[in-house]
Structure formats: structure tokens, C-alpha cells
Scaffold this motif. Structure first.
Motif, PDB file in Angstrom:
ATOM      1  N   LEU A 462       0.705  -1.186   0.058  1.00  0.00           N
ATOM      2  CA  LEU A 462       0.207  -0.031  -0.114  1.00  0.00           C
ATOM      3  C   LEU A 462       0.798   1.120  -0.037  1.00  0.00           C
ATOM      4  O   LEU A 462       1.669   1.467   0.840  1.00  0.00           O
ATOM      5  CB  LEU A 462      -0.999   0.029   1.352  1.00  0.00           C
ATOM      6  CG  LEU A 462      -1.860   1.166   1.279  1.00  0.00           C
ATOM      7  CD1 LEU A 462      -2.881   1.121   0.201  1.00  0.00           C
ATOM      8  CD2 LEU A 462      -2.727   1.172   2.865  1.00  0.00           C
ATOM      9  N   ASN A 463       0.583   2.257  -0.939  1.00  0.00           N
ATOM     10  CA  ASN A 463       1.259   3.569  -0.845  1.00  0.00           C
ATOM     11  C   ASN A 463       0.090   4.396   0.028  1.00  0.00           C
ATOM     12  O   ASN A 463      -0.983   4.812  -0.625  1.00  0.00           O
ATOM     13  CB  ASN A 463       1.283   4.026  -2.333  1.00  0.00           C
ATOM     14  CG  ASN A 463       1.911   5.186  -2.364  1.00  0.00           C
ATOM     15  OD1 ASN A 463       2.631   5.918  -1.299  1.00  0.00           O
ATOM     16  ND2 ASN A 463       1.888   6.041  -3.514  1.00  0.00           N
ATOM     17  N   LEU A 464       0.548   5.008   1.096  1.00  0.00           N
ATOM     18  CA  LEU A 464      -0.196   5.708   1.822  1.00  0.00           C
ATOM     19  C   LEU A 464       0.114   7.017   1.925  1.00  0.00           C
ATOM     20  O   LEU A 464       1.237   7.526   2.273  1.00  0.00           O
ATOM     21  CB  LEU A 464      -0.297   5.079   3.320  1.00  0.00           C
ATOM     22  CG  LEU A 464      -0.952   5.664   4.544  1.00  0.00           C
ATOM     23  CD1 LEU A 464      -2.303   5.555   4.127  1.00  0.00           C
ATOM     24  CD2 LEU A 464      -0.654   5.128   5.661  1.00  0.00           C
ATOM     25  N   GLN A 465      -0.793   8.052   1.579  1.00  0.00           N
ATOM     26  CA  GLN A 465      -0.667   9.561   1.683  1.00  0.00           C
ATOM     27  C   GLN A 465      -1.645  10.181   2.472  1.00  0.00           C
ATOM     28  O   GLN A 465      -2.754   9.638   2.642  1.00  0.00           O
ATOM     29  CB  GLN A 465      -0.848   9.960   0.213  1.00  0.00           C
ATOM     30  CG  GLN A 465      -0.155   9.241  -0.866  1.00  0.00           C
ATOM     31  CD  GLN A 465       1.143   9.612  -1.159  1.00  0.00           C
ATOM     32  OE1 GLN A 465       1.585  10.744  -1.105  1.00  0.00           O
ATOM     33  NE2 GLN A 465       2.158   8.566  -1.528  1.00  0.00           N
ATOM     34  N   PHE A 466      -1.229  11.016   3.022  1.00  0.00           N
ATOM     35  CA  PHE A 466      -1.917  11.838   4.146  1.00  0.00           C
ATOM     36  C   PHE A 466      -2.218  13.433   3.570  1.00  0.00           C
ATOM     37  O   PHE A 466      -1.236  14.113   2.988  1.00  0.00           O
ATOM     38  CB  PHE A 466      -1.087  11.986   5.548  1.00  0.00           C
ATOM     39  CG  PHE A 466      -1.316  10.644   6.200  1.00  0.00           C
ATOM     40  CD1 PHE A 466      -2.460  10.017   6.437  1.00  0.00           C
ATOM     41  CD2 PHE A 466       0.074  10.031   6.492  1.00  0.00           C
ATOM     42  CE1 PHE A 466      -2.229   8.826   7.076  1.00  0.00           C
ATOM     43  CE2 PHE A 466       0.153   8.868   7.142  1.00  0.00           C
ATOM     44  CZ  PHE A 466      -1.072   8.112   7.544  1.00  0.00           C
ATOM     45  N   TYR A 467      -3.561  13.588   3.651  1.00  0.00           N
ATOM     46  CA  TYR A 467      -3.837  15.202   3.358  1.00  0.00           C
ATOM     47  C   TYR A 467      -4.356  15.755   4.590  1.00  0.00           C
ATOM     48  O   TYR A 467      -5.222  15.231   5.445  1.00  0.00           O
ATOM     49  CB  TYR A 467      -4.678  15.054   2.164  1.00  0.00           C
ATOM     50  CG  TYR A 467      -4.184  14.409   0.817  1.00  0.00           C
ATOM     51  CD1 TYR A 467      -3.297  15.475  -0.104  1.00  0.00           C
ATOM     52  CD2 TYR A 467      -3.996  13.182   0.758  1.00  0.00           C
ATOM     53  CE1 TYR A 467      -2.844  14.779  -1.264  1.00  0.00           C
ATOM     54  CE2 TYR A 467      -3.333  12.478  -0.265  1.00  0.00           C
ATOM     55  CZ  TYR A 467      -2.932  13.308  -1.222  1.00  0.00           C
ATOM     56  OH  TYR A 467      -2.317  12.493  -2.402  1.00  0.00           O
ATOM     57  N   HIS A 468      -4.562  17.158   4.569  1.00  0.00           N
ATOM     58  CA  HIS A 468      -5.224  18.069   5.870  1.00  0.00           C
ATOM     59  C   HIS A 468      -6.043  19.068   5.193  1.00  0.00           C
ATOM     60  O   HIS A 468      -5.453  19.706   4.317  1.00  0.00           O
ATOM     61  CB  HIS A 468      -4.062  18.214   6.941  1.00  0.00           C
ATOM     62  CG  HIS A 468      -4.747  19.231   7.845  1.00  0.00           C
ATOM     63  ND1 HIS A 468      -6.044  18.861   8.397  1.00  0.00           N
ATOM     64  CD2 HIS A 468      -4.285  20.320   8.323  1.00  0.00           C
ATOM     65  CE1 HIS A 468      -6.295  19.839   9.413  1.00  0.00           C
ATOM     66  NE2 HIS A 468      -5.533  20.504   9.345  1.00  0.00           N
ATOM     67  N   ILE A 469      -7.356  18.963   5.488  1.00  0.00           N
ATOM     68  CA  ILE A 469      -8.140  20.224   5.137  1.00  0.00           C
ATOM     69  C   ILE A 469      -8.395  20.700   6.503  1.00  0.00           C
ATOM     70  O   ILE A 469      -9.426  20.159   7.337  1.00  0.00           O
ATOM     71  CB  ILE A 469      -9.349  19.836   4.214  1.00  0.00           C
ATOM     72  CG1 ILE A 469      -8.654  19.150   3.062  1.00  0.00           C
ATOM     73  CG2 ILE A 469     -10.249  20.760   3.866  1.00  0.00           C
ATOM     74  CD1 ILE A 469      -9.846  18.826   1.903  1.00  0.00           C
ATOM     75  N   PRO A 470      -8.344  21.886   6.772  1.00  0.00           N
ATOM     76  CA  PRO A 470      -8.624  22.732   8.119  1.00  0.00           C
ATOM     77  C   PRO A 470      -9.836  22.810   7.885  1.00  0.00           C
ATOM     78  O   PRO A 470     -10.600  23.799   7.117  1.00  0.00           O
ATOM     79  CB  PRO A 470      -7.690  23.806   8.345  1.00  0.00           C
ATOM     80  CG  PRO A 470      -7.285  24.260   6.840  1.00  0.00           C
ATOM     81  CD  PRO A 470      -7.266  22.990   5.977  1.00  0.00           C
ATOM     82  N   VAL A 471     -10.868  22.699   8.950  1.00  0.00           N
ATOM     83  CA  VAL A 471     -11.972  23.057   9.154  1.00  0.00           C
ATOM     84  C   VAL A 471     -12.367  23.455  10.609  1.00  0.00           C
ATOM     85  O   VAL A 471     -12.086  23.071  11.717  1.00  0.00           O
ATOM     86  CB  VAL A 471     -13.192  21.680   8.861  1.00  0.00           C
ATOM     87  CG1 VAL A 471     -14.542  22.443   9.020  1.00  0.00           C
ATOM     88  CG2 VAL A 471     -13.096  21.430   7.558  1.00  0.00           C
ATOM     89  N   VAL A 472     -12.671  24.756  10.705  1.00  0.00           N
ATOM     90  CA  VAL A 472     -13.171  25.540  12.087  1.00  0.00           C
ATOM     91  C   VAL A 472     -14.652  25.669  11.974  1.00  0.00           C
ATOM     92  O   VAL A 472     -15.176  26.442  11.171  1.00  0.00           O
ATOM     93  CB  VAL A 472     -12.268  26.680  12.335  1.00  0.00           C
ATOM     94  CG1 VAL A 472     -12.608  27.379  13.556  1.00  0.00           C
ATOM     95  CG2 VAL A 472     -10.725  26.290  12.373  1.00  0.00           C
ATOM     96  N   PRO A 473     -15.383  25.056  13.051  1.00  0.00           N
ATOM     97  CA  PRO A 473     -16.624  25.416  12.972  1.00  0.00           C
ATOM     98  C   PRO A 473     -17.271  26.679  13.579  1.00  0.00           C
ATOM     99  O   PRO A 473     -16.451  27.305  14.226  1.00  0.00           O
ATOM    100  CB  PRO A 473     -17.635  24.241  13.897  1.00  0.00           C
ATOM    101  CG  PRO A 473     -16.171  23.822  14.635  1.00  0.00           C
ATOM    102  CD  PRO A 473     -15.157  23.905  13.851  1.00  0.00           C
TER     103      PRO A 473
END
Length: 755
Positions: A462-473
Motif C-alpha cells: 500500500l502507498n499511503l498518503q496523508f492530506y489535511h483540510i482545516p475546518v473550524v466550525p
């Protein structure tokens, strides 16, 4: 009324596209659009305009090439990567691009090889892709659809999936529900047959150009049964991949092959008799996106295992059992009867002695040998250190484990060489939220690496990639009431990524407040239009084009408790560690604390031992004894990439001041940078420890802690084996020297860190 001539219309279209591209560049310079709602949507509106009129894709590519060459001449390097990503995303979806235009882009990417990272890395990646695209037009589109939709194809057997993880305790229910609805609607709206038709149509149009009857081709594919559509899909994929693999083959041969397929598909209609209706684009299907509410600690690992081995295959022989324990299989598939049976079949009453075997009536030689060689419930032989180290490396192409379905080896025969495992699966994990969910990710990633060290399964496959989308309610969640209130404080990682990569700041950080607004809009046709076209497209664009990782050091913390009977706790954190003085519940301790506070001031006495970070990179041990009300360790630097592996420690020190008016106390901030630190309370006065700004990860009754960079579990394993063989060796020797020492959490952006 008079109509505009084609030349005037073309000029107006080109002027409008150029104006949109220049607006993108102004936003990169910090000149945001006058309307705040347009922030982050300039790239999206530009691509949607091209989708509505695919014939203008060549105009956009030509403008982007000119802007790239202008940025190169003017040394405006912060323009290069955003323009190049925009160009490649347009080129992948364009129905047909002239070869001379592709050649200009290819030459520009080759010139990027003389620049430092990340320009040379991205330039090399795109140059290799363009080389294949020029030989076999439509290859990039075809490969993207096949992998994202998990279409069966022998020439290109790769699969991808986007996993969106959100913590339901950190985000309001309305946001989670809206995202579940949108991702499910995007998934249901597509079918394998429709995706295969898109691949066939785009490949034929890219090769034949305006001579392809796109309307008739779509009508023909729509009328065919699913089996025939798959047949033509396999024919097109084989032809395109054959041309892509033959680096020296001529483009004319590839065009001739696809023209033969085109004529066989449409019958006797030749390719040159297409109606003159202009180029029609083939939309790029949305990728396979699954949304997950993160409620269990091991949920990430389970989803990744099920991605490699779906439920429909999990109960097949030797599917999971070759690499996972029966208990682990039962943990993933609690309702699987065959897994439950295999779990209890480990127990055996066989003594292992041949004379204890039950007698058989006239056994044949083959049965006797099989009964002697084949035993259940035995201990599985451990791999040698060389084999295990090859598995533990994330980028290794080392030998895999036993291939499934093989009979036991006959005694005395040499072992068969194991075929190398290929990483045919790519999991793109998108974390939706603030720094607290990234803290959970650091925990899960550390646990996954430890599990892979004990029994490797995911790493070679498995090629594992991480991404981050900030969400502030907009309104803080009740569980976040005790945490930091400011959105800047809760999104330090996203802020750092935005400073390191302007294109991430422009396209992703702007979603911080936009997702809650879109998710809480009242249900209406306009809401469905905006969310389906915007949120899904932005997540897909980020996952497709964000390939450059920014690595963050994970720190390990050992917590010592006041109760001697309580074992020390070991944990990890990514962003920060906060300690505060704990109120004493006992009345006797409370009165003693008040007397101590009157004499020595507020806070508690601490001894701090740390290694100071100096410019010469030498280790300098320092020790402090002070009175403090708390301290804060920050792992995310405020600016710059040089300090990304250091801890910025701020200790609130209480200083006693004697003057004529009497005794007074003042708080002084004592700041320093370190990588290793130990803190003790000599008076056994307790304090609290909070990790990653998450009130749920708070330790109480703490009297000491030790913080250091978290080590890669594979390094620790091999180091232990080396120490057994050479107990007096202090430095890393042998294979240990070539293993990554620290555990780094990679989070993908569009450019990485732009120097």
C-alpha cells in the motif's frame, strides 16, 4: 441584432481567460479579491469555465505556457508551481492538445531540473508524464480514471481511494451529515459502465482529434450492453498502454490502432466524416471517496486492510490469513464464521511426536509423507533480519511473504524465490478538522508503524498518503470548550503549510470557514449545485495534484504519575504539550499549598533538564531549578523550515522580588529550544499534561515527564537486534545506519516547502 465574428469571439474568450489567470497570480502575491467569497474559488471557476467550453482548453494551455515562460524570465518562482499544476490539470482533461504545445510544456519541465527542490522534483514528474502523453495521447486521463474507479485492467492494475476522516466530537453534526450526504451522492451518481465509456471516448478523441464523431460515439456506447462496453474498453486500454510502454514508437502507429478500434465500434463510418460541431470534452469522473466518522482507535488500520482485501474477498482461502493473525482477522470481520473457526483452530492436541500419530489402515507413501510434513497450529518461523528490514522500509521493493495457495514444500527441496510485491493500491487519507484530529492521526500512524514492525502487511502493498483540510466550525463544539478558542491556535499545522506552500494557502486554507457555511446552508437546488460542484471538486483536485509531502516530527512523551503503583504512560504528540498546576483535592495538601504560595509564590517547584539547540549542532546539557505555573512545548515552528524538528519551550517562571514595600512575585517567560527534555516535581506536587490541544488527552496526577523525538519502530527493532549481537557497540552499525531514525508524519501539499 448583429452577431460577433468568430475572430472577435475568440479574442474575447482569450482576454477573459487571461484576466482570470492574472487574478490567480495576484492572489498569490497577497492581493485578495475584493469579494471575500471569491477567495479560493478562482482556480475552480477557471476550470469549470473550460469544462463548459472544452474547445477553449488549448487557449488556456497556451496562456499558461506563456505565463510560465514569463515567470521564468522574471525569476518569479512562486508563480511556477501553481501555474504548472493548473496547466497539467487542464491538459489531462483536454479533448485534444496539439503536439507542439505539449512539446513546449515538456521543454519547460526539463528546464526545471536545474532548479532546487521542489521545482526539480515536480518538473521531473511532469516531464515523465508528458513524454508518455505525447506518445499516446489520453494516457494520463485513462490511468487516472482506471485507478480512481478501481476498473479491472491487466495492463494497468492500479487502484486508488480517497478516505475522508472526521472526528464527530470535534465537528458539529450538521457538517458531518452534510459531508456524508455529498460524498455518497457523488459516489452513487457514477457507474463502472459510465467510467469505461468516458475512457473510450476520451482516448479516441485525443488520438483522432476533430475527426472523431464524439456525439455518435457516445450514442453507440450508450446502446451497447455492458459486456460489449467492457470489451471495447479493454481494447482501448491495451492499445494506449502498449503505445505508452513503447517509448520509441511513433505516434502515427498509435493513431492507426485507435482508428481501427473506432471504425470497428462505429461500423462503416470513417473517421473523417464527423460533423463539424467542434471539440466536445469528456468530463473527468469524480474519484472514489468514502467518508468515515472516526470513532475507534484502530479504525484507520481496519479501513486500509479492507481496502486491500474487500469484504467479498476476505473469506477466501489464504486471503488475509497469510499475513494477519486470526485474532486480527476476527477484529476486522467480527461476523465472519470462517474467521471465527480459524481463530479457535490454533489449539492443537498433537504432541509433535511421530509415534503418537493415530494408526492408519494401509497408508500410501504420499499420505504418510503429507501427514508428517503438514501440521496445523505450529509456530510460524520468523523471518530473518534481512527479510524483515526489507519489509519495514516504506519504499522497499523487497521480497514479499509466502505467496498464497502454495502447497507445503517437500523436505530437502530448496525454497522457491518469492515474487516481489508491488504497491498496486494507493490510499489517500484526508483529515478534516483542526490540529486535534492531526494529533489522533499521529497516534494512529505510530500504532500502525508498530503493528507493521511486528507483522508486516500494509507496507509492501500500500502507498499511503496523508492530506489535511482545516475546518473550524462557526460555533465551538461542547467538547472543545476547554480547548483553545482561536481558529489560528487550532490550525497551526494548516497555517504552517500555507506559509510553506502559497498554492495550498490559496486553495485549501480558504476552506477553513467555507465548509461549515456550505454544509449548513438550507436544502435547495442551489445548495446541491454548489456543494456537489465545489467541495467534491476541491477535495479531488487536492488529492490528485498534492503529491509533495511536508514531514513533521512526531514526539514521544513518557508520563510519570504520583501513585507509585501506576505504570508510566507512553504517548505521542504532533503539535504541542501543555502542563498546568493541578489543584490539590486533599484539605491538608490544600492548606500546605496555601502556606507555600504565601512564602514562595504561586506554582510548584520544578527541575528541568534539557539539551539546548545551538547553531553548531553540538549537544549542550543544561539543568534548571525554578518555580513555575506551567509550560508550553510547541512543535510547529512559527516560521521557517529549519526548526521543524525542534521544540520551542516556554516556561512561565515565578520570580520573587524583595523591595521596601515587601515581597512580591512576577511571572517571567523563559524560552529555549530543545529536542530532549525531562521535567520533575521534587516535592511530588502534581500537575496536568494535555497533548495536541485536545482536552480528551489529558493526564492528571503527573509528577514528571520525558519528551524526545519519537523513533521509527523499525529502527528500534533492528537496533535491538544489533545490540544483541554487539552489546558494546554504541554507534549505529550495519543495516541500522540506513534506516530512518525518527518517525515523521508526511502531509501532502502541492509544492512541499518552497524555499
Amino acid at each position: 441584432c448583429c452577431s460577433l465574428s468568430p475572430a472577435m469571439e475568440s479574442s474575447e474568450v482569450e482576454s477573459d481567460i487571461l484576466r482570470r489567470v492574472r487574478a490567480l497570480l495576484r492572489e498569490l502575491d497577497g492581493h485578495h479579491p475584493s469579494c471575500q467569497s471569491d477567495r479560493g474559488m478562482l482556480r475552480w471557476t477557471l476550470h469549470k469555465k473550460i469544462d463548459q467550453n472544452p474547445s477553449t482548453s488549448c487557449v488556456l494551455v497556451r496562456i499558461l505556457v506563456k505565463e510560465l515562460e514569463r515567470a521564468e524570465r522574471g525569476d518569479l518562482r512562486h508563480y511556477i508551481i501553481p501555474l504548472l499544476h493548473t496547466l497539467m490539470y487542464t491538459l489531462i482533461q483536454a479533448p485534444c492538445i496539439p503536439d507542439e504545445l505539449c512539446a513546449r510544456v515538456y521543454d519547460f519541465c526539463k528546464r526545471l531540473l536545474t532548479l532546487p527542490k521542489p521545482f526539480c522534483t515536480i518538473g521531473l514528474d511532469y516531464a515523465s508524464r508528458l513524454k508518455v502523453e505525447r506518445t499516446a495521447p489520453g494516457t494520463l486521463y485513462q490511468r487516472m480514471v482506471i485507478s480512481e474507479q478501481s476498473l479491472r485492467s491487466a495492463p494497468y492494475p492500479y487502484q486508488e481511494r480517497i478516505f475522508i476522516f472526521a472526528d464527530p466530537e470535534l465537528l458539529p453534526e450538521a457538517i458531518c451529515s452534510a459531508l456524508v450526504t455529498d460524498t455518497e451522492a457523488a459516489r452513487v451518481s457514477q457507474s463502472p459502465r459510465g467510467c469505461m465509456s468516458c475512457v473510450v471516448t476520451h482516448a479516441l478523441q485525443a488520438a483522432l482529434g476533430d475527426t472523431c464523431d464524439t456525439h455518435g460515439l457516445r450514442a453507440r456506447l450508450q446502446a451497447l450492453p455492458p459486456g460489449d462496453v467492457e470489451h471495447w474498453f479493454q481494447q482501448v486500454v491495451a492499445a494506449v498502454e502498449r503505445a505508452g510502454s513503447e517509448g520509441g514508437s511513433e505516434r502515427g502507429q498509435h493513431t492507426a490502432r485507435l482508428e481501427s478500434i473506432y471504425q470497428g465500434l462505429l461500423g462503416s463510418l470513417p473517421a473523417g466524416n464527423a460533423p463539424q460541431e467542434g471539440l466536445q470534452g469528456t468530463p473527468l469522473p469524480n474519484p472514489n471517496i468514502s467518508f468515515h466518522l472516526w470513532t475507534e482507535d484502530e479504525q484507520l488500520w481496519k479501513e486500509l486492510v479492507l481496502f486491500l482485501r474487500p469484504l467479498s474477498q476476505s473469506c477466501e482461502p489464504d486471503c488475509l490469513g497469510q499475513d494477519l493473525d486470526p485474532i486480527e482477522i476476527q477484529d476486522i470481520l467480527p461476523d465472519c464464521a470462517c474467521c471465527e473457526q480459524s481463530r479457535f483452530s490454533v489449539l492443537s492436541t498433537d504432541s509433535g511426536i511421530e509415534r503418537d500419530l493415530p494408526a492408519q489402515e494401509e497408508p500410501c507413501a504420499a499420505d504418510t509423507e503429507h501427514s508428517r510434513l503438514h501440521r496445523k497450529g505450529g509456530i510460524k518461523k520468523k523471518l530473518s533480519p534481512l527479510d524483515s528490514v526489507a519489509f519495514l522500509q516504506a519504499g522497499s521493493g523487497g521480497p514479499g511473504g509466502k505467496s498464497p495457495g502454495k502447497l507445503p514444500r517437500r523436505s530437502g527441496m530448496p525454497p522457491e524465490p518469492a515474487a516481489p510485491l508491488q504497491r498496486l493500491h494507493t490510499a489517500r487519507v484526508v483529515l478534516l478538522g483542526d490540529d486535534r484530529i492531526l494529533g489522533r492521526l499521529a497516534q494512529a500512524y505510530h500504532s500502525l508503524r508498530k503493528r507493521e514492525t511486528r507483522r508486516v502487511f500494509l507496507t509492501p502493498r500500500l502507498n499511503l498518503q496523508f492530506y489535511h483540510i482545516p475546518v473550524v466550525p462557526g460555533q465551538p463544539h461542547p467538547s472543545a470548550a476547554a480547548d483553545h478558542a482561536g481558529p489560528e491556535e487550532l490550525c497551526e499545522v494548516a497555517g504552517y503549510l500555507g506559509r510553506a506552500d502559497p498554492w495550498y494557502e490559496s486553495n485549501i486554507n480558504t476552506l477553513c470557514h467555507m465548509i461549515p457555511k456550505l454544509a449548513t446552508m438550507p436544502s435547495s437546488p442551489s445548495r446541491a449545485l454548489v456543494t456537489d460542484l465545489f467541495l467534491t471538486d476541491v477535495i479531488a483536485y487536492y488529492a490528485r495534484m498534492g503529491t509533495q509531502p511536508v514531514c513533521f516530527q512526531v514526539h514521544a512523551v513518557k508520563v510519570l504519575f504520583r501513585d507509585p503503583a501506576q505504570e508510566p504512560a507512553e504517548d505521542v504528540f504532533l503539535t504541542e504539550l501543555l502542563t498546568q498546576v493541578q489543584d490539590s483535592p486533599c484539605h491538608r495538601e490544600l492548606s500546605a499549598t496555601r502556606r507555600k504560595t504565601t512564602l514562595d509564590g504561586p506554582g510548584i517547584d520544578l527541575t528541568v533538564t534539557y539539551r539546548k539547540v545551538v547553531l553548531s549542532d553540538r549537544q549542550k546539557e543544561l539543568a534548571l531549578a525554578l518555580r513555575s505555573t506551567g509550560l508550553l512545548m510547541k512543535a510547529i515552528p512559527a516560521d521557517g523550515a529549519a526548526d521543524r524538528g525542534c521544540l520551542s519551550v516556554t516556561i512561565t517562571e515565578i520570580v520573587r522580588i524583595n523591595n521596601l514595600a515587601g515581597r512580591s512575585f512576577s511571572a517571567v517567560a523563559n524560552r529555549f529550544k530543545t529536542r530532549n527534555i525531562k521535567i520533575r516535581s521534587p516535592e511530588q506536587r502534581p500537575f496536568t499534561v494535555q497533548l495536541d490541544k485536545d482536552s480528551r488527552r489529558t493526564y492528571r496526577d503527573v509528577i514528571g515527564l520525558e519528551v524526545s523525538p519519537c523513533l521509527e519502530p523499525s529502527y528500534c527493532l533492528q537496533k535491538t537486534r544489533t545490540m544483541k549481537c554487539s552489546p558494546h557497540e554504541t554507534e549505529d552499525v550495519g543495516l541500522v545506519k540506513y534506516l530512518p531514525k525518527s518517525l515523521l508524519l508526511p502531509i501532502n501539499t502541492f509544492a512541499g516547502v518552497v524555499q
